[in-house]
Motif scaffolding. Structure first.
Motif, PDB file in Angstrom:
ATOM      1  N   PHE A 153      -2.052  -2.195  10.353  1.00  0.00           N
ATOM      2  CA  PHE A 153      -2.540  -1.695   9.065  1.00  0.00           C
ATOM      3  C   PHE A 153      -1.565  -2.052   7.942  1.00  0.00           C
ATOM      4  O   PHE A 153      -0.383  -2.296   8.185  1.00  0.00           O
ATOM      5  N   LEU A 154      -2.107  -2.032   6.731  1.00  0.00           N
ATOM      6  CA  LEU A 154      -1.308  -2.341   5.540  1.00  0.00           C
ATOM      7  C   LEU A 154      -0.128  -1.363   5.418  1.00  0.00           C
ATOM      8  O   LEU A 154      -0.292  -0.173   5.633  1.00  0.00           O
ATOM      9  N   GLY A 155       1.033  -1.907   5.082  1.00  0.00           N
ATOM     10  CA  GLY A 155       2.196  -1.068   4.820  1.00  0.00           C
ATOM     11  C   GLY A 155       2.974  -0.645   6.058  1.00  0.00           C
ATOM     12  O   GLY A 155       3.891   0.162   5.975  1.00  0.00           O
ATOM     13  N   HIS A 156       2.628  -1.193   7.215  1.00  0.00           N
ATOM     14  CA  HIS A 156       3.317  -0.795   8.445  1.00  0.00           C
ATOM     15  C   HIS A 156       4.525  -1.677   8.766  1.00  0.00           C
ATOM     16  O   HIS A 156       5.220  -1.434   9.755  1.00  0.00           O
ATOM     17  N   GLY A 157       4.744  -2.717   7.949  1.00  0.00           N
ATOM     18  CA  GLY A 157       5.979  -3.487   8.146  1.00  0.00           C
ATOM     19  C   GLY A 157       5.826  -4.882   8.724  1.00  0.00           C
ATOM     20  O   GLY A 157       6.782  -5.433   9.263  1.00  0.00           O
ATOM     21  N   LYS A 158       4.625  -5.475   8.599  1.00  0.00           N
ATOM     22  CA  LYS A 158       4.417  -6.836   9.131  1.00  0.00           C
ATOM     23  C   LYS A 158       5.267  -7.862   8.377  1.00  0.00           C
ATOM     24  O   LYS A 158       5.971  -8.657   8.992  1.00  0.00           O
ATOM     25  N   SER A 159       5.177  -7.835   7.044  1.00  0.00           N
ATOM     26  CA  SER A 159       5.941  -8.812   6.258  1.00  0.00           C
ATOM     27  C   SER A 159       7.440  -8.609   6.486  1.00  0.00           C
ATOM     28  O   SER A 159       8.196  -9.579   6.624  1.00  0.00           O
ATOM     29  N   SER A 160       7.842  -7.364   6.546  1.00  0.00           N
ATOM     30  CA  SER A 160       9.267  -7.074   6.768  1.00  0.00           C
ATOM     31  C   SER A 160       9.713  -7.566   8.150  1.00  0.00           C
ATOM     32  O   SER A 160      10.853  -7.988   8.320  1.00  0.00           O
ATOM     33  N   ALA A 173       5.586  -8.241   0.389  1.00  0.00           N
ATOM     34  CA  ALA A 173       4.566  -7.227   0.609  1.00  0.00           C
ATOM     35  C   ALA A 173       3.335  -7.693  -0.168  1.00  0.00           C
ATOM     36  O   ALA A 173       3.394  -7.858  -1.378  1.00  0.00           O
ATOM     37  N   THR A 231       7.908   0.093  13.899  1.00  0.00           N
ATOM     38  CA  THR A 231       8.871  -0.084  12.804  1.00  0.00           C
ATOM     39  C   THR A 231       9.352   1.278  12.294  1.00  0.00           C
ATOM     40  O   THR A 231       8.804   2.315  12.694  1.00  0.00           O
ATOM     41  N   ASN A 232      10.323   1.264  11.404  1.00  0.00           N
ATOM     42  CA  ASN A 232      10.856   2.511  10.834  1.00  0.00           C
ATOM     43  C   ASN A 232      11.319   3.476  11.924  1.00  0.00           C
ATOM     44  O   ASN A 232      11.054   4.680  11.842  1.00  0.00           O
ATOM     45  N   VAL A 265      12.025  -0.832  16.205  1.00  0.00           N
ATOM     46  CA  VAL A 265      13.003  -1.528  15.351  1.00  0.00           C
ATOM     47  C   VAL A 265      13.134  -0.842  13.997  1.00  0.00           C
ATOM     48  O   VAL A 265      12.269  -0.059  13.590  1.00  0.00           O
ATOM     49  N   GLU A 266      14.219  -1.169  13.335  1.00  0.00           N
ATOM     50  CA  GLU A 266      14.388  -0.807  11.929  1.00  0.00           C
ATOM     51  C   GLU A 266      14.445  -2.158  11.215  1.00  0.00           C
ATOM     52  O   GLU A 266      15.408  -2.906  11.387  1.00  0.00           O
ATOM     53  N   ASN A 267      13.383  -2.481  10.505  1.00  0.00           N
ATOM     54  CA  ASN A 267      13.332  -3.795   9.850  1.00  0.00           C
ATOM     55  C   ASN A 267      14.464  -3.967   8.843  1.00  0.00           C
ATOM     56  O   ASN A 267      14.922  -2.998   8.229  1.00  0.00           O
ATOM     57  N   THR A 302      15.327  -4.855   5.266  1.00  0.00           N
ATOM     58  CA  THR A 302      14.574  -4.802   4.003  1.00  0.00           C
ATOM     59  C   THR A 302      15.521  -5.063   2.832  1.00  0.00           C
ATOM     60  O   THR A 302      16.739  -5.156   3.029  1.00  0.00           O
ATOM     61  N   GLU A 314      16.359  -3.005   0.640  1.00  0.00           N
ATOM     62  CA  GLU A 314      17.235  -1.839   0.471  1.00  0.00           C
ATOM     63  C   GLU A 314      18.336  -1.814   1.525  1.00  0.00           C
ATOM     64  O   GLU A 314      19.454  -1.410   1.251  1.00  0.00           O
TER      65      GLU A 314
HETATM   66  N1  LIG Z   1      13.281   1.690   6.218  1.00  0.00           N
HETATM   67  C1  LIG Z   1      12.345   0.819   6.600  1.00  0.00           C
HETATM   68  N2  LIG Z   1      11.451   0.355   5.718  1.00  0.00           N
HETATM   69  C2  LIG Z   1      10.511  -0.531   6.157  1.00  0.00           C
HETATM   70  C3  LIG Z   1      10.462  -0.949   7.510  1.00  0.00           C
HETATM   71  N3  LIG Z   1       9.427  -1.821   7.628  1.00  0.00           N
HETATM   72  C4  LIG Z   1       8.869  -1.932   6.407  1.00  0.00           C
HETATM   73  N4  LIG Z   1       9.514  -1.161   5.507  1.00  0.00           N
HETATM   74  C5  LIG Z   1       9.152  -0.982   4.090  1.00  0.00           C
HETATM   75  O1  LIG Z   1       7.806  -0.533   4.047  1.00  0.00           O
HETATM   76  C6  LIG Z   1       7.078  -1.167   3.014  1.00  0.00           C
HETATM   77  C7  LIG Z   1       5.859  -1.918   3.565  1.00  0.00           C
HETATM   78  O2  LIG Z   1       6.288  -2.949   4.422  1.00  0.00           O
HETATM   79  P1  LIG Z   1       5.572  -4.370   4.516  1.00  0.00           P
HETATM   80  O3  LIG Z   1       6.452  -5.211   5.368  1.00  0.00           O
HETATM   81  O4  LIG Z   1       5.220  -4.894   3.179  1.00  0.00           O
HETATM   82  O5  LIG Z   1       4.245  -3.959   5.311  1.00  0.00           O
HETATM   83  P2  LIG Z   1       2.932  -4.854   5.591  1.00  0.00           P
HETATM   84  O6  LIG Z   1       1.899  -4.417   4.615  1.00  0.00           O
HETATM   85  O7  LIG Z   1       2.518  -4.496   7.002  1.00  0.00           O
HETATM   86  O8  LIG Z   1       3.299  -6.290   5.463  1.00  0.00           O
HETATM   87  C8  LIG Z   1       8.073  -2.076   2.293  1.00  0.00           C
HETATM   88  O9  LIG Z   1       8.548  -1.406   1.162  1.00  0.00           O
HETATM   89  C9  LIG Z   1       9.190  -2.275   3.310  1.00  0.00           C
HETATM   90  O10 LIG Z   1      10.436  -2.481   2.680  1.00  0.00           O
HETATM   91  C10 LIG Z   1      11.430  -0.412   8.440  1.00  0.00           C
HETATM   92  O11 LIG Z   1      11.454  -0.720   9.642  1.00  0.00           O
HETATM   93  N5  LIG Z   1      12.344   0.449   7.914  1.00  0.00           N
END
Ligand SMILES: Nc1nc2c(ncn2[C@@H]2O[C@H](COP(=O)(O)OP(=O)(O)O)[C@@H](O)[C@H]2O)c(=O)[nH]1
Ligand SMILES: [Mg+2]
Length: 265
Positions: free
Chosen positions: A35-42, A62, A181-182, A206-208, A210, A212
């Motif tokens: 799903f969107l926002g779950h950390g694929k791009s990260s 993102a 993720t997270n 994992v902890e991606n 990012t 930050e």
């Molecule tokens: N702390 C933390 N933030 C994450 C992690 N994965 C993604 N994020 C943050 O969550 C948000 C959405 O991640 P994104 O990779 O764009 O998700 P996508 O929509 O699945 O591609 C971004 O602001 C990332 O920086 C993680 O493992 N740890």
């Protein structure tokens, strides 16, 4: 395996070296779903960082959710033989989006081009016909499912994810590798159990890396390399048996046609 050994294994992995040769496959596609926002791009950025070993750089952004009717399936090359794909699609509940997700899994959506979402049976038929003009069956697909520990998984989501994971297995020969993720922001052990209950064989928390927080540690680097390593182990296992990429593509096409037909009934 340590970081250097893992890197070496990944960098030198080539389908030609499989016991029966490449059998017609020329590239490995690590396809990310979730799903969107779950950390694929990260996750893509993290894998590139761990593999290249240079400074942290954001390759995948993102994606802006424009809510429109087009999508782009972006590819990111990891090595000469391995490419990661950021698939689009956020709501599995919607059967139209689900068909798009399956079309991406089956590799009937071109990479790095903006394409229209299909709206009906005819759209999907036309897309498949277009793909027949220049058929792509040389990609070996490894599915990876990304889910954030931060989000509370619902029973309804489980009911959607479970058949998707099984269809991924049936279509590619590989049960999707689950990446949680997270991992420091929730109860990853509980989520791990849930995915294990859905039949998952390989689950990594994992902890991606990012913008930050991209503080590099050995353990963090190792996990991302282990993900790629696990995917390659799956490829090696499948490639021990006789495969036929053209027949595989035909199987996937039949699955899609049946899926869209049943959806529209
Ligand atoms: N702390 C933390 N933030 C994450 C992690 N994965 C993604 N994020 C943050 O969550 C948000 C959405 O991640 P994104 O990779 O764009 O998700 P996508 O929509 O699945 O591609 C971004 O602001 C990332 O920086 C993680 O493992 N740890
Ligand atoms: Mg994204």
């Amino acid at each position: 395996m340590d970081v250097d050994k893992l890197r070496e294994y990944i960098q030198s992995f080539c389908l030609n070296d499989c016991p029966l040769g490449n059998q017609g496959y020329t590239r490995i596609l690590l396809q990310l779903f979730g799903f969107l926002g779950h950390g694929k791009s990260s996750l893509i950025n993290s894998c590139k960082f761990a593999l290249l070993g240079k400074g942290f750089k954001k390759h995948a952004e993102a994606a802006a959710n424009d809510g429109g009717l087009t999508m782009e399936r972006k590819s990111y090359q990891l090595t000469g033989n391995i490419t990661m794909v950021d698939n689009r699609g956020c709501a599995m509940i919607n059967p139209y989006e689900m068909a798009e997700i399956y079309a991406q899994l089956c590799n009937f959506v071109p990479l790095d081009e903006r394409v229209e979402w299909n709206q009906n049976y005819e759209d999907m038929m036309f897309r498949l016909e277009d793909d027949d003009v220049n058929p792509n069956f040389a990609d070996f697909v490894v599915p990876i499912f990304v889910y954030s520990v931060k989000k509370a998984i619902s029973g309804r989501e489980i009911d959607e994810i479970q058949p998707f994971l099984k269809n991924c297995r049936d279509l590619t020969g590989i049960f999707p590798i689950i990446v949680l993720t997270n991992k420091t922001s929730g109860d990853f052990a509980e989520l791990r159990n849930i995915f294990e209950g859905m039949g998952a064989e390989e689950i990594l928390a994992v902890e991606n890396y990012t913008d930050e927080d991209h503080f590099k540690t050995r353990g963090r680097h190792t996990l991302f390399l282990e993900l790629i390593h696990k995917a390659l182990k799956d490829v090696s296992f499948c490639m021990k048996e006789q495969r036929d990429p053209i027949r595989d593509r035909a199987q996937r096409k039949k699955f899609l046609l049946k899926y869209v037909h049943e959806r529209d009934l």
